[in-house]
Write a protein that holds these residues in place. Structure first.
Motif, PDB file in Angstrom:
ATOM      1  N   HIS A 180       0.872  -1.328   0.103  1.00  0.00           N
ATOM      2  CA  HIS A 180      -0.050   0.010   0.050  1.00  0.00           C
ATOM      3  C   HIS A 180       0.823   1.218  -0.018  1.00  0.00           C
ATOM      4  O   HIS A 180       0.352   2.240  -0.209  1.00  0.00           O
ATOM      5  N   PHE A 181       2.214   1.223   0.340  1.00  0.00           N
ATOM      6  CA  PHE A 181       2.898   2.446  -0.055  1.00  0.00           C
ATOM      7  C   PHE A 181       3.140   2.535  -1.492  1.00  0.00           C
ATOM      8  O   PHE A 181       3.321   1.842  -2.145  1.00  0.00           O
ATOM      9  N   PRO A 182       2.751   3.773  -1.911  1.00  0.00           N
ATOM     10  CA  PRO A 182       2.362   4.183  -3.327  1.00  0.00           C
ATOM     11  C   PRO A 182       3.864   4.122  -4.053  1.00  0.00           C
ATOM     12  O   PRO A 182       4.686   4.467  -3.263  1.00  0.00           O
ATOM     13  N   GLU A 183       3.921   3.973  -5.238  1.00  0.00           N
ATOM     14  CA  GLU A 183       4.749   4.032  -5.930  1.00  0.00           C
ATOM     15  C   GLU A 183       5.975   5.341  -5.756  1.00  0.00           C
ATOM     16  O   GLU A 183       7.118   5.133  -5.681  1.00  0.00           O
ATOM     17  N   PRO A 184       5.246   6.445  -5.858  1.00  0.00           N
ATOM     18  CA  PRO A 184       6.178   7.574  -5.706  1.00  0.00           C
ATOM     19  C   PRO A 184       6.596   7.967  -4.128  1.00  0.00           C
ATOM     20  O   PRO A 184       7.248   8.858  -3.861  1.00  0.00           O
ATOM     21  N   PHE A 185       6.224   6.715  -3.350  1.00  0.00           N
ATOM     22  CA  PHE A 185       6.789   7.031  -1.851  1.00  0.00           C
ATOM     23  C   PHE A 185       8.215   6.508  -1.694  1.00  0.00           C
ATOM     24  O   PHE A 185       8.553   5.486  -2.024  1.00  0.00           O
ATOM     25  N   THR A 186       9.014   7.683  -1.223  1.00  0.00           N
ATOM     26  CA  THR A 186      10.444   7.304  -1.104  1.00  0.00           C
ATOM     27  C   THR A 186      10.956   7.810   0.271  1.00  0.00           C
ATOM     28  O   THR A 186      12.230   7.741   0.389  1.00  0.00           O
ATOM     29  N   SER A 187      10.155   8.214   1.182  1.00  0.00           N
ATOM     30  CA  SER A 187      10.567   8.872   2.237  1.00  0.00           C
ATOM     31  C   SER A 187      11.029   8.145   3.414  1.00  0.00           C
ATOM     32  O   SER A 187      11.552   8.676   4.415  1.00  0.00           O
ATOM     33  N   LEU A 188      10.700   6.886   3.425  1.00  0.00           N
ATOM     34  CA  LEU A 188      11.110   5.909   4.475  1.00  0.00           C
ATOM     35  C   LEU A 188      12.566   5.930   5.028  1.00  0.00           C
ATOM     36  O   LEU A 188      13.419   5.824   4.157  1.00  0.00           O
ATOM     37  N   VAL A 189      12.802   6.105   6.328  1.00  0.00           N
ATOM     38  CA  VAL A 189      14.036   5.984   6.728  1.00  0.00           C
ATOM     39  C   VAL A 189      14.267   4.871   7.805  1.00  0.00           C
ATOM     40  O   VAL A 189      15.310   4.252   7.918  1.00  0.00           O
ATOM     41  N   ALA A 190      13.077   4.781   8.498  1.00  0.00           N
ATOM     42  CA  ALA A 190      13.120   3.759   9.600  1.00  0.00           C
ATOM     43  C   ALA A 190      12.102   2.738   9.398  1.00  0.00           C
ATOM     44  O   ALA A 190      10.861   3.208   9.540  1.00  0.00           O
ATOM     45  N   LEU A 191      12.239   1.577   9.298  1.00  0.00           N
ATOM     46  CA  LEU A 191      11.058   0.423   9.296  1.00  0.00           C
ATOM     47  C   LEU A 191      11.437  -0.608  10.414  1.00  0.00           C
ATOM     48  O   LEU A 191      12.284  -1.446  10.222  1.00  0.00           O
ATOM     49  N   ASP A 192      10.420  -0.872  11.389  1.00  0.00           N
ATOM     50  CA  ASP A 192      10.798  -1.824  12.353  1.00  0.00           C
ATOM     51  C   ASP A 192       9.553  -2.786  12.264  1.00  0.00           C
ATOM     52  O   ASP A 192       8.610  -2.458  12.970  1.00  0.00           O
ATOM     53  N   ILE A 193       9.447  -3.875  11.717  1.00  0.00           N
ATOM     54  CA  ILE A 193       8.515  -5.025  11.544  1.00  0.00           C
ATOM     55  C   ILE A 193       8.775  -6.199  12.312  1.00  0.00           C
ATOM     56  O   ILE A 193       7.994  -7.121  12.010  1.00  0.00           O
ATOM     57  N   ALA A 194       9.762  -6.321  13.476  1.00  0.00           N
ATOM     58  CA  ALA A 194      10.070  -7.390  13.655  1.00  0.00           C
ATOM     59  C   ALA A 194       9.123  -8.236  14.577  1.00  0.00           C
ATOM     60  O   ALA A 194       8.996  -9.418  14.702  1.00  0.00           O
ATOM     61  N   CYS A 195       7.959  -7.670  14.938  1.00  0.00           N
ATOM     62  CA  CYS A 195       7.134  -7.886  15.811  1.00  0.00           C
ATOM     63  C   CYS A 195       6.086  -8.855  14.953  1.00  0.00           C
ATOM     64  O   CYS A 195       5.205  -9.727  15.585  1.00  0.00           O
ATOM     65  N   LEU A 196       5.994  -8.686  13.827  1.00  0.00           N
ATOM     66  CA  LEU A 196       4.840  -9.206  12.881  1.00  0.00           C
ATOM     67  C   LEU A 196       5.012 -10.631  12.967  1.00  0.00           C
ATOM     68  O   LEU A 196       5.977 -11.164  12.664  1.00  0.00           O
ATOM     69  N   GLU A 197       3.778 -11.438  12.967  1.00  0.00           N
ATOM     70  CA  GLU A 197       4.124 -12.926  13.030  1.00  0.00           C
ATOM     71  C   GLU A 197       3.949 -13.691  11.648  1.00  0.00           C
ATOM     72  O   GLU A 197       4.278 -14.658  11.683  1.00  0.00           O
ATOM     73  N   GLY A 198       3.250 -12.900  10.772  1.00  0.00           N
ATOM     74  CA  GLY A 198       2.978 -13.510   9.697  1.00  0.00           C
ATOM     75  C   GLY A 198       3.974 -13.327   8.661  1.00  0.00           C
ATOM     76  O   GLY A 198       4.943 -12.618   8.720  1.00  0.00           O
ATOM     77  N   GLU A 199       3.520 -13.738   7.181  1.00  0.00           N
ATOM     78  CA  GLU A 199       4.502 -13.719   6.125  1.00  0.00           C
ATOM     79  C   GLU A 199       4.507 -12.229   5.719  1.00  0.00           C
ATOM     80  O   GLU A 199       3.513 -11.488   5.676  1.00  0.00           O
ATOM     81  N   VAL A 200       6.045 -11.947   5.354  1.00  0.00           N
ATOM     82  CA  VAL A 200       6.008 -10.547   4.668  1.00  0.00           C
ATOM     83  C   VAL A 200       6.461 -10.618   3.261  1.00  0.00           C
ATOM     84  O   VAL A 200       7.349 -11.470   3.245  1.00  0.00           O
ATOM     85  N   ASN A 201       5.778 -10.240   2.285  1.00  0.00           N
ATOM     86  CA  ASN A 201       6.101 -10.376   0.980  1.00  0.00           C
ATOM     87  C   ASN A 201       7.591  -9.762   0.885  1.00  0.00           C
ATOM     88  O   ASN A 201       7.551  -8.473   0.692  1.00  0.00           O
ATOM     89  N   ALA A 202       8.521 -10.504   0.588  1.00  0.00           N
ATOM     90  CA  ALA A 202       9.916  -9.922   0.473  1.00  0.00           C
ATOM     91  C   ALA A 202      10.198  -9.251  -0.752  1.00  0.00           C
ATOM     92  O   ALA A 202      10.956  -8.022  -1.000  1.00  0.00           O
ATOM     93  N   SER A 203       9.341  -9.553  -1.895  1.00  0.00           N
ATOM     94  CA  SER A 203       9.466  -8.908  -3.064  1.00  0.00           C
ATOM     95  C   SER A 203       9.273  -7.517  -3.142  1.00  0.00           C
ATOM     96  O   SER A 203       9.678  -6.501  -3.410  1.00  0.00           O
ATOM     97  N   ILE A 204       7.967  -7.451  -2.563  1.00  0.00           N
ATOM     98  CA  ILE A 204       7.397  -5.884  -2.300  1.00  0.00           C
ATOM     99  C   ILE A 204       8.256  -5.218  -1.447  1.00  0.00           C
ATOM    100  O   ILE A 204       8.125  -4.010  -1.686  1.00  0.00           O
ATOM    101  N   LEU A 205       8.745  -5.892  -0.501  1.00  0.00           N
ATOM    102  CA  LEU A 205       9.419  -5.046   0.766  1.00  0.00           C
ATOM    103  C   LEU A 205      10.950  -4.623  -0.243  1.00  0.00           C
ATOM    104  O   LEU A 205      11.339  -3.568   0.134  1.00  0.00           O
ATOM    105  N   GLU A 206      11.424  -5.512  -1.128  1.00  0.00           N
ATOM    106  CA  GLU A 206      12.432  -4.990  -1.693  1.00  0.00           C
ATOM    107  C   GLU A 206      12.260  -3.825  -2.835  1.00  0.00           C
ATOM    108  O   GLU A 206      13.242  -3.031  -2.602  1.00  0.00           O
ATOM    109  N   ARG A 207      11.329  -3.962  -3.340  1.00  0.00           N
ATOM    110  CA  ARG A 207      10.995  -2.806  -4.081  1.00  0.00           C
ATOM    111  C   ARG A 207      10.877  -1.477  -3.390  1.00  0.00           C
ATOM    112  O   ARG A 207      11.219  -0.345  -3.758  1.00  0.00           O
ATOM    113  N   LEU A 208      10.171  -1.548  -2.235  1.00  0.00           N
ATOM    114  CA  LEU A 208      10.056  -0.297  -1.384  1.00  0.00           C
ATOM    115  C   LEU A 208      11.418   0.009  -0.720  1.00  0.00           C
ATOM    116  O   LEU A 208      11.691   1.039  -0.840  1.00  0.00           O
TER     117      LEU A 208
END
Lengths: 580, 306
Positions: A180-208
């Motif tokens: 859901h992060f749109p394509e033009p979104f580029t501002s992320l500096v810190a992301l901490d999702i270590a607590c999530l129990e489920g699958e995270v789509n690694a490809s989408i994450l890579e693109r982000l």
């Protein structure tokens, strides 16, 4: 302002605002606000950061109105013991009232940090839609929301820099929320999702990650396999803080060398964590960057002493180490000789309930580190045995301790050599460590230790007591001493009504007091509540005995939470909580 | 999750029939073995070995509908140590027993009874704090009387974050042999109830069988008028007649279900207790009408497992 400073009184407000902008700490700004009415008004109208240690201490609408220019807010909810399931899950700490008030009054809010609060998806939705310049969302130890709420944040917060979900409980309702992060979104500096129990789509994450060239902190959850970690690291070589996913895979020399070079490529890496299910084959891949690390979190890494030592002994610049007791005394001796810059050490129990195969971590490890690491000031240590002599040595070695939390796993454990209580040991700590801010006690303790603490711990702000003390005097010593005490949490101690009533006014100088499984009666709570209108006295009784209002004065109180507030009794108490 | 509508309502009621036929009025949750018998066949009522606590409570249906004071239970069996001396209602109290120790292992009960039995004589309003008074004063005696082999588990102690506990429970230390015991000593699952405004959490490790779990959940959600299957003979030893129960319940039926590791919703009670706690991820007390169709799925799954 009179006399010599009349010239100052003629300064327009903007000048003072500018002066105040150099006061970075809340404490300094609070002090300035107390000088005179003018300063009070100017300071509060220009304050940009606000810290609310107890979400019920002030009404959200009032806070928003008083500080109209706030850009960053930190709000904390449930009492600390909620972490250990001592607080009923429906107790409160809901974020709705705050988020609604903020959406109304702080449209320019940029940073929001919640801790131990119940944040719903509706709240996240409101946050996503209300603040045009929203940059930082930090939800530490929170619950009540799902990945659908996160999707709303991702989709709408165009300038988001930080999304931190540390140790929160998140329902996984929306599988690909990261997309859901749109394509033009580029501002992320810190992301901490270590607590999530489920699958995270690694490809989408890579693109982000690819399009967020400023990403500095990336903490993955356990679902991200090593193979995908390589790709992520290659796309973000500027990373400073990495939390790996699962750190094992089938034996594959090519994967190992790719991983190793990807890690080497991250020349700025200072902080490492994660290491879920670590496999011995792949741990050496991190050796190359150990020297640059200042923070290492291995507290989920269930590997044995030799492997742990191989990594840690390479970390010559380590400031902060979190590790499991699998490191054992010998490993801590290695830490003491390798990590001379160590400031903070936390040792967690690998098997706190079943001592069938006890690990060889004793007081010796703690003493070794206290001797070898001159900058050590913060300790959290779980072990099974302790002596007064060891504590005396630690106190002598490290008078610079600011945080000392010792948890001897079995309640009422004595000094195993002398069979005495551990009073002298802890007394030595508080007498020697003059700057001690935080202390957690354990082991067999009498009222004597409380006498020392009350007398010596002048800067102590937070004290945690469990299974200790002989009677009322213990609590009285604390409440009549400890000038700077802010938070006091007590469980399973024989403290009763008298010290509470005798020190009622002390309670208004503190943020909060928690007492559970002690000897307090309802009558004392009623008296206290009557005498102190600016305290909320909350009684929690979960045994369903009927309305507390009808109970007699001698009815024992299971759990008690007292906090100062200007908001009056709260309106969202569940059935088991009663504000006296 | 929508149960296939073609499944017969009778399947559900038949299950419950077999449960109540077992004679204890509970939704047969305490049955701990899969039987190859036909649905509806009787299974003998077994004593709980760890029943040092449960025997004192009058057997009641999983959901009593009537808000039963904890004090009633105490009056019934003041001599028993078990639950008598603790605060009730919290998710821990079933196994917490006195202030400090939970009756998890055999051999633990005998010693504890004598020491804390006197404490148990008080009304259920006894503060757990007073128990700790006793224990603080006589910690050595108590430690010795309680079987040293028994690992006492105190609520929220040691102070490890439940987040950490749950994480470690799913990623256990590799060097430990699991052998069906949970290396990290706890397993928190959420419990929701249709219509209730809040979730609770329970630690499944603190229960040793379905009966303990059901009693604990009953306490937790007893604020709501929740029902039991209305159509069976419910041998109520506590004096509530069936018709009175029905009056109370407004004819509503609730059943206890759980979501397993595969994400499927199953009826609680189908599988052996150990298998249940290994696979249970969350619990839900749902309306009986929603639970139709779970039973056959559950049986099939078990067959596949076997």
């Amino acid at each position: 302002m009179v006399g010599r400073f009349r010239w100052a009184a003629m300064f327009p407000d903007e000048v003072w605002e500018h002066v105040f902008s150099f006061l970075t700490s809340d404490g300094d700004r609070n002090a300035a606000a107390l000088v005179c009415r003018n300063w009070n008004r100017i300071e509060r109208r220009s304050r940009k950061r606000v810290f609310v240690g107890n979400c019920y201490s002030v009404a959200p609408t009032v806070a928003v109105r008083l500080f109209p220019e706030v850009r960053a807010a930190v709000i904390k909810g449930k009492p600390h013991f909620a972490d250990f399931n001592l607080v009923p899950s429906d107790w409160g700490g809901g974020a709705e009232a705050w988020v609604e008030a903020m959406a109304e009054g702080w449209p320019n809010l940029e940073e929001l940090r919640f801790k131990r609060m119940v944040v719903s998806d509706d709240c996240l939705d409101l946050i996503a839609r209300s603040f045009k310049n929203f940059k930082v969302l930090s939800l530490v130890s929170c619950d009540g929301f799902s990945t659908s709420g996160l999707a709303a944040i991702a989709a709408n917060c165009r300038h988001l820099r930080e999304l931190n979900l540390r140790e929160s409980e998140v329902e996984e309702t929306c599988l690909n929320w990261i997309s859901h992060f749109p394509e033009p979104f580029t501002s992320l500096v810190a992301l901490d999702i270590a607590c999530l129990e489920g699958e995270v789509n690694a490809s989408i994450l890579e693109r982000l990650i690819s399009r967020c060239s400023n990403i500095m902190t990336l903490r993955l959850n356990h679902s991200v396999p090593l193979e995908r970690l390589v790709g992520l690291l290659q796309r973000a070589p500027q990373l400073m803080d990495l939390g790996t996913g699962k750190f094992s895979a089938r034996h594959n020399p090519q994967l190992f060398s790719r991983l190793e070079s990807a890690i080497v490529g991250c020349k700025n890496l200072r902080s490492l964590s994660g290491f879920w299910e670590p496999g011995l084959t792949y741990l050496p891949a991190v050796y190359s960057i150990c020297e640059g690390l200042t923070s290492l979190n291995l507290n989920y890494a269930t590997v044995q002493n030799p492997e742990l030592v191989k990594i840690i002994s390479r970390c010559k610049n380590l400031r902060r180490l979190l590790v499991m007791d699998l490191i054992e005394d010998s490993g801590l001796v290695a830490v003491a000789s390798s990590c001379k810059l160590l400031q903070e050490l936390r040792v967690f129990p690998s098997d706190p309930y079943d001592a069938a195969e006890p690990v060889s971590l004793t007081e010796h490890g703690l003493v070794a580190v206290s001797a070898g690491c001159p900058m050590l000031h913060s300790v959290l240590y779980f072990c099974r045995q302790m002596t007064n002599a060891a504590l005396l040595t630690v106190a002598k070695n490290r008078p610079n301790l600011t945080c000392f939390r010792l948890c001897i796993i079995e309640p009422h454990t004595r000094d195993y050599v002398t069979q005495e209580p551990l009073d002298t040991g802890f007394s030595a700590i508080v007498e020697s460590c003059k700057d001690l801010r935080r202390l957690s006690l354990s082991g067999l303790l009498t009222d004597l230790v409380f006498k020392s603490i009350g007398a010596s711990a002048n800067y102590l702000e937070m004290l945690s007591i469990a299974f200790a003390g002989d009677g009322d005097m213990g609590l009285h010593y604390i409440l009549s001493g400890c000038k700077n005490l802010r938070k006091l949490e007590i469980r399973d101690c024989p403290f009763g009504d008298k010290p509470l009533l005798q020190n009622a006014s002390k309670l208004e100088t503190m943020r909060s007091l928690w007492m559970s499984s002690c000897s307090v009666t309802l009558g004392a709570c009623r008296q206290l509540a009557r005498a102190m209108p600016r305290l909320n006295v909350e009684v929690i009784n979960e045994s369903g005995r009927g309305p507390l209002a009808a109970q007699p004065d001698n009815c024992p109180v299971e759990k008690l939470y007292i906090y100062r507030t200007i908001a009056g009794p709260r309106t969202d108490t569940p059935q088991c909580v009663w504000t006296v | 999750m929508s149960p296939p509508l073609e499944h017969d309502c009778n399947v559900l009621t038949e299950r419950i029939c077999s449960a109540t036929a077992a004679g204890d009025g509970i939704l047969n949750l305490k049955e701990t073995e899969l039987r190859l018998g036909l649905p509806g066949s009787e299974s003998p009522v077994r004593d709980d070995k760890v029943g040092l606590t449960l025997e004192l409570l009058p057997p009641k249906s999983f959901f009593t509908g009537a808000k039963r004071g904890f004090a009633d239970a105490l009056d019934a069996g003041a001599g028993k140590w078990g639950l008598a001396a603790g605060g009730g209602g919290s998710e821990k109290e079933m196994s917490k027993g006195g202030a400090l120790f939970s009756p998890k292992r055999e051999g633990a009960s005998g010693g504890k009874t004598t020491v804390l039995g006197s404490a148990a004589k008080d009304e259920g309003t006894k503060a757990a704090g007073r128990d700790s008074n006793i224990s603080v004063g006589n910690s050595d005696e108590i430690q010795r009387e309680i079987a040293p082999a028994a690992k006492a588990q105190v609520v929220g102690w040691p102070p490890i974050r439940s987040y950490r506990k749950n994480t470690m429970a799913t990623n256990p230390p590799k060097n430990k042999e699991m052998d069906g015991k949970h290396g990290f000593g706890c397993l928190y699952v959420k419990v929701s109830m249709d219509g209730a405004p809040y979730l609770r959490k329970v630690d499944l490790i603190t229960y040793s069988d379905y009966k303990e779990l059901s009693l604990s959940l009953d306490k937790m959600f007893s604020g709501f008028t929740i029902g039991h299957c209305s159509s069976q003979e419910i041998p109520m030893r506590d004096g509530l007649s069936e018709s009175r129960l029905l009056d109370l319940l407004n004819g509503s039926e609730y059943v206890l279900t759980y979501e397993d590791k595969d994400g499927d919703w199953m009826l609680v009670g189908d599988v052996p207790w150990k298998m249940f706690i290994d696979s249970c991820r969350r619990l839900r007390i749902m309306k009986g009408s929603d639970a139709i169709g779970l039973a056959p799925r559950a049986m099939e799954k078990c067959k596949n497992r076997n």
